[in-house]
Write an enzyme that holds these catalytic residues in place. Structure first.
Site, PDB file in Angstrom:
ATOM      1  N   HIS A  86      -8.016   8.520 -76.174  1.00 59.05           N
ATOM      2  CA  HIS A  86      -7.891   7.348 -75.300  1.00 59.05           C
ATOM      3  C   HIS A  86      -7.282   6.222 -76.135  1.00 59.05           C
ATOM      4  CE1 HIS A  86      -9.397   3.798 -73.097  1.00 59.05           C
ATOM      5  NE2 HIS A  86      -9.571   4.570 -72.070  1.00 59.05           N
ATOM      6  N   ASP A 131     -15.862   9.498 -80.610  1.00 57.23           N
ATOM      7  CA  ASP A 131     -15.771   8.688 -79.390  1.00 57.23           C
ATOM      8  C   ASP A 131     -16.594   9.407 -78.332  1.00 57.23           C
ATOM      9  OD1 ASP A 131     -12.975   7.562 -77.294  1.00 57.23           O
ATOM     10  OD2 ASP A 131     -15.122   7.743 -76.894  1.00 57.23           O
ATOM     11  N   GLN A 138     -17.314   9.583 -72.965  1.00 56.69           N
ATOM     12  CA  GLN A 138     -17.435  10.488 -71.827  1.00 56.69           C
ATOM     13  C   GLN A 138     -18.562  11.503 -71.960  1.00 56.69           C
ATOM     14  OE1 GLN A 138     -15.930  10.210 -69.018  1.00 56.69           O
ATOM     15  NE2 GLN A 138     -14.408   8.669 -69.557  1.00 56.69           N
ATOM     16  N   LYS A 187     -20.876   3.777 -68.621  1.00 58.05           N
ATOM     17  CA  LYS A 187     -20.536   5.140 -68.225  1.00 58.05           C
ATOM     18  C   LYS A 187     -21.744   6.052 -68.164  1.00 58.05           C
ATOM     19  CE  LYS A 187     -15.930   4.964 -70.247  1.00 58.05           C
ATOM     20  NZ  LYS A 187     -15.048   4.893 -69.070  1.00 58.05           N
ATOM     21  N   CYS A 195      -5.166   5.721 -69.706  1.00 60.21           N
ATOM     22  CA  CYS A 195      -5.097   5.248 -71.107  1.00 60.21           C
ATOM     23  C   CYS A 195      -4.835   6.403 -72.067  1.00 60.21           C
ATOM     24  CB  CYS A 195      -6.364   4.495 -71.496  1.00 60.21           C
ATOM     25  SG  CYS A 195      -6.601   3.002 -70.562  1.00 60.21           S
TER      26      CYS A 195
HETATM   27  C1  LIG Z   1     -12.755   8.745 -74.043  1.00 65.21           C
HETATM   28  C2  LIG Z   1     -12.804   7.243 -73.842  1.00 65.21           C
HETATM   29  N1  LIG Z   1     -12.835   6.444 -74.943  1.00 65.21           N
HETATM   30  C3  LIG Z   1     -12.907   5.099 -74.828  1.00 65.21           C
HETATM   31  C4  LIG Z   1     -12.937   4.497 -73.581  1.00 65.21           C
HETATM   32  C5  LIG Z   1     -13.053   2.983 -73.486  1.00 65.21           C
HETATM   33  O1  LIG Z   1     -14.323   2.655 -72.972  1.00 65.21           O
HETATM   34  P1  LIG Z   1     -14.635   1.114 -72.616  1.00 65.21           P
HETATM   35  O2  LIG Z   1     -14.572   0.377 -73.915  1.00 65.21           O
HETATM   36  O3  LIG Z   1     -16.019   1.139 -72.021  1.00 65.21           O
HETATM   37  O4  LIG Z   1     -13.569   0.702 -71.656  1.00 65.21           O
HETATM   38  C6  LIG Z   1     -12.897   5.291 -72.421  1.00 65.21           C
HETATM   39  C7  LIG Z   1     -12.893   4.639 -71.049  1.00 65.21           C
HETATM   40  N2  LIG Z   1     -12.245   5.435 -70.082  1.00 65.21           N
HETATM   41  C8  LIG Z   1     -11.912   5.000 -68.862  1.00 65.21           C
HETATM   42  C9  LIG Z   1     -12.079   3.777 -68.319  1.00 65.21           C
HETATM   43  O5  LIG Z   1     -11.565   3.836 -67.014  1.00 65.21           O
HETATM   44  N3  LIG Z   1     -11.073   5.103 -66.783  1.00 65.21           N
HETATM   45  C10 LIG Z   1     -11.281   5.837 -67.905  1.00 65.21           C
HETATM   46  O6  LIG Z   1     -10.969   7.015 -68.062  1.00 65.21           O
HETATM   47  C11 LIG Z   1     -12.849   6.686 -72.560  1.00 65.21           C
HETATM   48  O7  LIG Z   1     -12.849   7.501 -71.480  1.00 65.21           O
END
Ligand SMILES: Cc1ncc(COP(=O)(O)O)c(CNc2co[nH]c2=O)c1O
Length: 411
Positions: free
Chosen positions: A122, A202, A205, A228, A368
């Protein structure tokens, strides 16, 4: 599959129509819905305990401090960290990765060093490393994904050639938010350790979906977001080995992270305070605590099995549709709770817009993952992502809507 349909009543947001149709929320990889227990915990905090933390000596300040630090202890238990001081509250996965890049990275990377990533990262676990590489002279390498639809996951045969002694950090996703690939985290950490590289996982998910034990994984850092995993937005976690966190320089300056400030010099507290400058997200931490309790009352192994079963049902039904390309593993055992797909003749944004008219909430775009999309020859995909409260009947509603869309577009 063990039905978790009884949990639906816990989530107020699910009890609504979109237009003339009941909501079918299949965008959980973007953010999950929130159970009543989390909503009430945050409300109770603001109704009776709200105060600033750590330096107040009155009843409310001591109660809010106790709540904030209890959330830290609960988080350590949730991922089996050895010490609550290894838990840093951040805004989310993105901020957690940036903290490691700008603190550990700036202090330890130099020209000739390598940061190893994977092609499925990501942007939040890719751009911070580009930025610190540019600042320090370090270089990036990527573990390739294998298969024209990345159905083989990471090319682990390539890993030994890439994991050389120059690699100082290997940062990789546990579950891909686009492919659904579940990476072999413990194996990747062990292979990195053999060449003396640190690891950052990371877990955005995976944290709310899979059991996670940072000591069993033997990773050095792990990052995730509360939103999440049934928690509120704005709170996330960086786990780091205590020895590493106490050796790293602070990454932000302010109140709460100092032992002494003079006009021209400051000394700093150890972890976790060192990395939590300013007033923290107390209510977010309280909500995260309630989310962890909620998930553990169900059991993450059960959640993982539920996700996987819905993803298998969705993938099998999608494979019957004409002109479709499905990304990620063909083997269901290697797939988390999401499926990304692309129709030859219908753009992802059209799919999502039309599905929304049937009450089905999907996500369309590059997720992303722009470099990965380019490598796969795609500009975007549609993604359906599942969680505890989704049901097999909602997968059927998804497929029914997709049939309507394909018919409308003449596919
Ligand atoms: C694998 C992964 N890493 C990092 C992030 C960043 O997380 P945040 O800091 O909470 O934004 C996301 C967010 N992924 C997604 C956010 O919206 N659609 C998505 O797939 C992710 O899916």
């Amino acid at each position: 599959m063990t039905s978790l349909a009884h949990t639906r009543a816990d989530f107020p947001a699910l009890n609504q129509n979109v237009g003339a149709h009941p909501l079918v929320y299949l965008d959980n990889a973007a953010t999950s819905q929130k159970p009543r227990a989390v909503i009430d915990a945050i409300s109770r905090y603001y109704e009776r305990d709200n105060s600033n933390v750590h330096r107040g000596l009155h009843a409310l300040s001591m109660r809010s401090t106790d709540g904030y630090e209890a959330a830290r202890k609960r988080t350590a238990q949730f991922i089996n960290a050895a010490d609550p001081a290894e838990i840093i509250f951040t805004r989310g996965t993105t901020e957690s990765v940036n903290l490691v890049a700008q603190s550990w990275g700036a202090a330890n990377l130099r020209a000739g060093d390598v940061i190893l990533l994977t092609e499925m990262e990501h942007h939040s676990n890719l751009v911070p490393w580009q930025q610190i590489a540019q600042r320090t002279g370090a270089t990036l390498r990527y573990v390739p994904v294998a298969g024209e639809n990345a159905q083989h996951g990471l090319d682990l045969d390539a890993l030994d050639k890439l994991l050389t002694p120059e690699v100082k950090l290997f940062a990789f996703t546990h579950i891909s938010n686009t492919l659904g690939v579940i990476n072999p985290v413990a194996e990747l950490c062990a292979r990195a350790k053999k060449v003396g590289a640190l690891t950052l996982v990371d877990a955005a998910q995976s944290i709310g979906h899979e059991p996670l034990d940072v000591r069993a994984l033997d990773c050095d850092f792990l990052a995730f977001s509360g939103h999440k995993m049934c928690g509120p937005t704005g709170i996330g976690v960086l786990y780091g080995r205590r020895a590493l966190l106490d050796a790293m320089p602070p990454w932000q300056g302010g109140g709460g992270m100092i032992t002494s400030v003079e006009y021209f010099n400051t000394t700093y507290k150890p972890s976790p305070e060192r990395y939590e400058a300013g007033t923290p997200d107390v209510s977010g931490a309280i909500g995260l605590h309630a989310a962890m309790d909620y998930l553990d009352a169900i059991g993450r192994p059960l959640i993982a099995g539920h996700d996987n079963s819905l993803a298998a049902q969705a993938r099998a039904a999608l494979a019957e549709l004409p002109g479709i390309r499905i990304l990620g593993p063909e083997q269901n055992s290697k797939r988390g709770g999401l499926v990304s797909f692309a129709f030859n003749e219908v753009h992802a944004h059209d799919v999502v817009t039309f599905a929304d008219q049937d009450g089905v909430a999907l996500r369309g775009g590059h997720h992303c993952n722009q470099p990965l999309m380019r490598k796969l020859g795609l500009s975007s995909t549609t993604r359906a992502s599942f969680y505890i409260y989704n049901t097999p009947e909602e997968i059927d509603a998804l497929i029914k809507s997709l049939h309507k869309i394909l018919k409308f577009f003449g596919s």
